[in-house]
Design an enzyme around this catalytic site. Structure first.
Site, mmCIF file in Angstrom:
data_model
loop_
_atom_site.group_PDB
_atom_site.id
_atom_site.type_symbol
_atom_site.label_atom_id
_atom_site.label_comp_id
_atom_site.label_asym_id
_atom_site.label_seq_id
_atom_site.Cartn_x
_atom_site.Cartn_y
_atom_site.Cartn_z
ATOM 1 N N LYS A 45 6.535 5.929 4.445
ATOM 2 C CA LYS A 45 4.784 5.925 5.367
ATOM 3 C C LYS A 45 5.578 6.104 6.766
ATOM 4 C CE LYS A 45 1.458 1.960 5.588
ATOM 5 N NZ LYS A 45 1.029 1.153 5.008
ATOM 6 N N LYS A 67 -2.093 -0.613 10.032
ATOM 7 C CA LYS A 67 -3.607 -0.467 9.691
ATOM 8 C C LYS A 67 -3.798 -1.915 9.445
ATOM 9 C CE LYS A 67 -5.398 2.625 6.040
ATOM 10 N NZ LYS A 67 -5.538 2.959 4.646
ATOM 11 N N ASN A 94 -3.051 5.643 -0.422
ATOM 12 C CA ASN A 94 -4.363 4.521 -1.534
ATOM 13 C C ASN A 94 -4.073 5.319 -3.081
ATOM 14 O OD1 ASN A 94 -5.134 3.020 0.798
ATOM 15 N ND2 ASN A 94 -6.296 5.235 1.056
ATOM 16 N N HIS A 101 -8.611 -2.099 -5.902
ATOM 17 C CA HIS A 101 -9.254 -2.482 -5.199
ATOM 18 C C HIS A 101 -10.959 -3.007 -6.091
ATOM 19 C CE1 HIS A 101 -8.626 -0.761 -0.876
ATOM 20 N NE2 HIS A 101 -7.089 -1.951 -1.299
ATOM 21 N N ARG A 140 -9.218 -8.395 24.040
ATOM 22 C CA ARG A 140 -8.863 -7.012 23.254
ATOM 23 C C ARG A 140 -7.882 -6.527 23.334
ATOM 24 N NH1 ARG A 140 -12.940 -6.853 28.094
ATOM 25 N NH2 ARG A 140 -15.268 -6.907 27.375
ATOM 26 N N HIS A 176 -5.668 2.352 -5.634
ATOM 27 C CA HIS A 176 -5.775 1.234 -4.370
ATOM 28 C C HIS A 176 -8.088 1.331 -5.045
ATOM 29 C CE1 HIS A 176 -2.287 1.029 -2.642
ATOM 30 N NE2 HIS A 176 -2.804 -0.344 -2.182
ATOM 31 N N GLU A 187 -5.524 8.374 9.023
ATOM 32 C CA GLU A 187 -5.989 8.270 8.074
ATOM 33 C C GLU A 187 -7.558 9.193 7.851
ATOM 34 O OE1 GLU A 187 -6.366 5.258 5.429
ATOM 35 O OE2 GLU A 187 -7.784 6.217 3.891
ATOM 36 N N ARG A 238 -2.819 10.897 5.280
ATOM 37 C CA ARG A 238 -2.388 9.330 4.616
ATOM 38 C C ARG A 238 -3.590 8.504 3.543
ATOM 39 N NH1 ARG A 238 -2.506 4.493 9.647
ATOM 40 N NH2 ARG A 238 -1.656 2.818 8.276
ATOM 41 N N GLU A 251 3.960 -0.938 -5.307
ATOM 42 C CA GLU A 251 4.185 -0.216 -3.923
ATOM 43 C C GLU A 251 5.165 0.336 -4.435
ATOM 44 O OE1 GLU A 251 1.107 -0.078 -1.666
ATOM 45 O OE2 GLU A 251 0.141 -1.394 -2.259
ATOM 46 N N HIS A 271 -2.341 -8.087 -5.079
ATOM 47 C CA HIS A 271 -2.985 -6.855 -4.420
ATOM 48 C C HIS A 271 -2.106 -5.892 -5.593
ATOM 49 C CE1 HIS A 271 -3.830 -3.352 -2.453
ATOM 50 N NE2 HIS A 271 -2.918 -3.008 -1.587
#
Lengths: 359, 359
Positions: free
Chosen positions: A227, A143, A245, A252, A121, A248, A237, A241, A185, A265
């Site tokens: 960032k 993330k 993306n 994606h 955990r 993206h 987000e 935030r 990026e 990517h």
């Protein structure tokens, strides 16, 4: 040496950026808490481990260290690897108060961060990103995730590291294609919220391509700072935030359609940003000249600027409709309002996409 | 109707407890936020679904609902089920702003809560616990996890639900053995920090065994309140929350040694608490008479009070040494200092355990 503080209350942490940092980290006051863990598990891949594992072992010479190498590539960022790493930690009796070290690119960082979120955990972890992409993007902000056959990063957690160590020297061993993917990026930061930085990149593109210092460290530090600021204001987000993306949603879809690992990517994101600019231009939001400047800077780093051969807009749709950004059934896109200012829109229809991108 | 508020800042949530709550929940003001989600995924098992799924469908009659049934039993609280549920959600296009509903006992609650923590990096979820054990323990406080062959609850997250709905009426369909297992955790609350509650349980044991109201709701509410108070002060178990693990270090070892699913969790915890009391008695911390009272109350609910046949103290060791509570290499135990006050100790050695429990 550049330093950026990610401000998140109790979960704040430092990012330290310098050439040859892997040899000098022990002397950096901001990192002193790292050497207090008694047990350390390094997660890496064979390529990176061959180059830098000896340095990391020296940093943790006083600690009990175990090492796990995952095969190279995005294809291994999945639940099977997640299970393997957890099993490895349990088999070696790693306690909850151990430190996990992610030594590698985004795959290693995202996977290790997610394991750290869930192992017993929650276990502390350290990011040592070794690709430009992970240095300016995935290692900062917490993330973490693995992919699912039905979508990228679909299973994961928001989980902040104890620190991020960025050694810019390691980029000299990075394949040119991967460096370029990272530059996609970097350019994104200019496009989403900092026109001045975009101009700075246009001006210093040669120095950057040759990995000259101090420009390289400055550039990475600027991205991390941008960032960090965004993440501090919107960790999970809920709003701003999402601007990160930019490119993206299209990107994606490209990665998923090709099969993960075919394109890098950053390459998919480069095309995604171009598509976002073309869509925005067709709405009259950005000038044709801006589209040309963005395309030119991407091409200066040999990045692709159009979708893979044979991929039609209809091929994008299934992926974009299950994107994590979908809200109340509407697709959400990040689009440039002008060069250097992106916004979130949810009124893009399949029809509009067909009109802009057909043919 | 009893109501308990779990105070955790932005992540605060209500626990509502009443007989037949599943028929009256729509009228409870504290639960109004639940009916605003547009898409709902109910996770349950065949036994519970056969009895209560119609009620839950009616609560969400205005929503788009999908349902996933996991086979019964602790054996299914693993990473494979975690992957199955994630795949089911993705295949059905569940967005991040959906609500997951855990309808069942601890296995369903722990698994669903962990899926909710990770699916698209976090989805809302609702706990509807249908066993006494999950009503007084696992549904409150946000500990979620799956088991690993090398240890119980080794992979998971701290993740708070939106609300907990406790219908005490459902306990009438619970097998007697499972009710008893839940009573072990109820009795634990008295032992770890509330001697008065222990006495109340001694006095009302017959009414409780017969599921009489209002005693049943009062008892559950009292446990939830105690747990909520502890969790509010120590969400991620840095200190006090560990007291809730009274009996669990021994108990987890028993479950793992037998193979999960052989004994019920509460049965293993009952034995674990007895062992903690016997250990504390040998240290002179609790009186022999306290040990007798604890044993008598556990036995009143037909709970086991000694380890399974053939299990020696040496058999406990491998599990206790990899327990999540291990810190700096030392095993940590929760032991009663007196009846009604437990503390955390880290000075228990294998030798002491051998001396107390050999023969």
């Amino acid at each position: 040496m550049e330093k950026v503080a990610v401000q998140l209350g109790q979960r704040s942490y430092p990012i330290v950026i310098a050439p040859e940092l892997l040899s000098s980290a022990l002397a950096v006051p901001e990192l002193s808490m790292l050497w207090r863990y008694k047990k350390v598990a390094i997660i890496s891949n064979p390529t990176v481990a061959a180059l830098y594992l000896p340095n990391i072992r020296q940093l943790f010479a006083q600690q009990q260290v175990i090492e796990f190498l995952l095969p190279d590539g995005e294809a291994y960022k999945n639940l099977q690897s997640f299970e393997q790493v957890n099993s490895f930690l349990l088999e070696n009796g790693m306690p909850r108060d151990a430190l996990l070290v992610a030594l590698g690119g985004g795959v290693i960082g995202d996977l290790t961060g997610f394991v750290a979120a869930c192992y017993q955990r929650g276990t502390a972890f350290l990011q040592i990103p070794t690709t430009l992409l992970s240095q300016v993007d995935s290692s900062v902000g917490g993330k973490t995730a693995v992919n699912h056959p039905l979508g990228k990063n679909m299973i994961g957690a928001f989980n902040q590291p104890q620190a991020v160590l960025i050694d810019t020297q390691v980029l000299s061993s990075l394949p040119k294609r991967e460096f370029a993917a990272g530059m996609a990026e970097v350019i994104k930061y200019g496009l989403l919220g900092d026109a001045e930085f975009f101009v700075w990149l246009e001006q210093h593109q040669l120095a950057i391509a040759e990995l000259q210092e101090p420009q390289l460290s400055q550039m990475i530090s600027h991205c991390c700072q941008m960032k960090a600021d965004i993440v501090s204001r919107d960790e999970t987000e809920q709003g701003e935030r999402a601007l990160l993306n930019l490119g993206h949603t299209f990107g994606h879809a490209i990665e998923a359609w090709l099969g993960y690992g075919e394109w890098l990517h950053g390459e998919a994101v480069a095309v995604g940003m171009m598509m976002a600019f073309e869509l925005a231009a067709s709405r009259g939001w950005v000038h044709a000249n801006d589209v040309i400047r963005v395309r030119a800077l991407l091409q200066a780093f040999a990045l692709p600027v159009a979708p893979p051969k044979g991929m039609q807009i209809a091929d994008f749709m299934p992926y974009m409709k299950t994107d994590k950004k979908v809200k109340d059934g509407r697709m959400r896109f990040i689009l440039p309002k002008t060069l250097g200012l992106a916004i979130i829109v949810d009124d893009v229809t399949e029809t509009e996409l067909q009109q802009v991108f057909a043919g």
